[in-house]
Design an enzyme around this catalytic site. Structure first.
Site, PDB file in Angstrom:
ATOM      1  N   ARG A 103     -11.026  -4.139 -11.292  1.00 40.77           N
ATOM      2  CA  ARG A 103     -10.673  -3.027 -12.194  1.00 40.77           C
ATOM      3  C   ARG A 103      -9.333  -2.478 -11.736  1.00 40.77           C
ATOM      4  NH1 ARG A 103     -14.007   2.061 -14.601  1.00 40.77           N
ATOM      5  NH2 ARG A 103     -14.802   0.319 -15.805  1.00 40.77           N
ATOM      6  N   HIS A 130     -11.245  -4.311 -21.924  1.00 45.99           N
ATOM      7  CA  HIS A 130     -12.498  -4.045 -21.186  1.00 45.99           C
ATOM      8  C   HIS A 130     -13.571  -4.993 -21.742  1.00 45.99           C
ATOM      9  CE1 HIS A 130     -15.333  -2.100 -18.737  1.00 45.99           C
ATOM     10  NE2 HIS A 130     -15.438  -0.918 -19.324  1.00 45.99           N
ATOM     11  N   GLN A 133     -17.514  -4.570 -21.290  1.00 49.25           N
ATOM     12  CA  GLN A 133     -18.091  -3.488 -22.090  1.00 49.25           C
ATOM     13  C   GLN A 133     -18.499  -3.993 -23.475  1.00 49.25           C
ATOM     14  OE1 GLN A 133     -18.414   0.044 -21.213  1.00 49.25           O
ATOM     15  NE2 GLN A 133     -19.755  -0.197 -22.974  1.00 49.25           N
ATOM     16  N   ASP A 222     -14.402   6.625 -27.764  1.00 47.47           N
ATOM     17  CA  ASP A 222     -14.111   6.618 -26.318  1.00 47.47           C
ATOM     18  C   ASP A 222     -13.217   7.826 -26.059  1.00 47.47           C
ATOM     19  OD1 ASP A 222     -13.650   5.871 -23.668  1.00 47.47           O
ATOM     20  OD2 ASP A 222     -12.286   4.231 -24.149  1.00 47.47           O
ATOM     21  N   CYS A 262     -18.732   4.114 -24.813  1.00 50.99           N
ATOM     22  CA  CYS A 262     -18.807   3.355 -23.556  1.00 50.99           C
ATOM     23  C   CYS A 262     -19.105   4.256 -22.361  1.00 50.99           C
ATOM     24  CB  CYS A 262     -17.518   2.574 -23.337  1.00 50.99           C
ATOM     25  SG  CYS A 262     -16.035   3.581 -23.416  1.00 50.99           S
ATOM     26  N   ARG A 290     -25.129  -2.923 -19.687  1.00 52.87           N
ATOM     27  CA  ARG A 290     -24.018  -3.438 -18.877  1.00 52.87           C
ATOM     28  C   ARG A 290     -24.572  -4.356 -17.782  1.00 52.87           C
ATOM     29  NH1 ARG A 290     -19.223  -0.815 -18.544  1.00 52.87           N
ATOM     30  NH2 ARG A 290     -18.680  -2.751 -17.513  1.00 52.87           N
TER      31      ARG A 290
END
Ligand code: CP
Ligand code: NVA
Length: 308
Positions: A103, A130, A133, A222, A262, A290
């Protein structure tokens, strides 16, 4: 040959559907107590330059459930903080661990790690994408809706990394994606162009959030300021105000529509408390998935890379 997951574009439609199906199978086996670990003795390295709750813990739990072990590193724990080249770090880590999830800010950094590492590299979020996700969100949508056929997703808010991954998913799988973003905060033009050039699905940009949600099976939002954009957060609150998912916007969507986010969420900004905690929100089931999806992903990538 080793495979990486840097963007959804790295996967074919059958590969995405297989991951979703295997994740569902593992989830069921785990809850029935019949799950057999498939990555005993394998090691996952996690290199996180940005903060995380879900991604870190879901990867760590995923690898332990699979019988493996995890090593978590922040940038400060490693010599990256003292300018060791990523190419060197990639070649060294590849001799200790079986896959790396990263990340960070620059997407080019995960590309460089993947280029030099002989093991799978997973993008655990960059400024650009991402993918983990969106793969697990597709699992959530499939579970709740029964299928991904004729899917219509409405993205409301910032044209950010998560939105970019939705564009990739719509283009690879071929579903309808509406994007309602403020002017100058739309997704990157080259990502939109790539998505539309694939000739599958429909990727439609609109200014009006109501137009975006009218036919949507899924409303998605988001944060308005992503990690790294903290200095813009106040200015963005004014610009993004009309792009909040609230009860009025939800009322403009079909009654069966579900709400995804998310997380982390900023209640009262991109989504109201009432909608986030309301009956159409599936955000906590979404967060759980996830882990299940990443179990399937790790199993596939690490087994694929198994040497004869
Ligand atoms: N959704 C997500 O990636 O959350 P974290 O930042 O907590 O990992
Ligand atoms: N767009 C957000 C997603 C967090 C999971 C960010 O990059 O901060």
């Amino acid at each position: 040959m080793k495979r990486d997951l840097l963007t959804i574009r790295d996967l074919s439609p059958p590969e995405i559907l297989r991951l979703i199906s295997r994740a569902g199978e593992m989830k069921a086996q785990w809850s029935q107590g019949s799950f057999q670990p498939t990555l005993t003795g394998k090691v996952l390295g996690l290199v996180f330059v940005k903060p995380s709750t879900r991604t870190r813990v879901s990867f760590e739990s995923a690898v332990y459930r699979l019988g493996g072990h995890c090593i978590f590193m922040t940038a400060n724990d490693t010599q990256i903080s003292r300018q060791e080249p990523l190419a060197d770090m990639a070649r060294v880590l590849a001799r200790y661990v079986d896959a790396i999830a990263v990340r960070t800010y620059a997407h080019t950094d995960v590309e460089e790690l993947a280029r030099y590492a002989s093991i799978p590299v997973i993008n655990a979020l960059t400024d650009l994408y991402h993918p983990c996700q969106i793969l697990s969100d597709l699992l959530t949508i499939k579970e709740k809706r029964g299928s991904l056929d004729d899917l219509c997703v409405a993205w409301v808010g910032d044209g950010n990394n998560v939105a970019h991954s939705w564009i990739n998913a719509a283009a690879v799988l071929g579903f309808t994606l509406y994007l309602a973003c403020p002017k100058n905060y739309e997704p990157r033009a080259e990502i939109l162009e790539w998505g539309r050039s694939q000739g599958k699905g429909k990727i439609i940009s609109v200014n009006d959030p109501v137009e975006a949600v009218r036919q949507a099976d899924v409303l998605y939002t988001d944060v308005w300021a992503s990690m790294g954009q903290e200095a813009e957060a106040e200015a963005r609150k004014e610009i993004f105000r009309p792009y909040q998912i609230n009860k009025d916007l939800l009322a403009a969507a079909p009654p069966h529509a579900m709400v995804l986010h998310c997380l982390p969420a900023h209640r009262g900004e991109e989504i109201t408390e009432e909608v986030l905690e309301g009956p159409q929100s599936v955000v906590f089931d979404q967060a759980e998935n996830r882990m299940h999806l990443q179990m399937a992903l790790l199993e596939w990538l690490i087994q694929e890379n198994r040497r004869p």
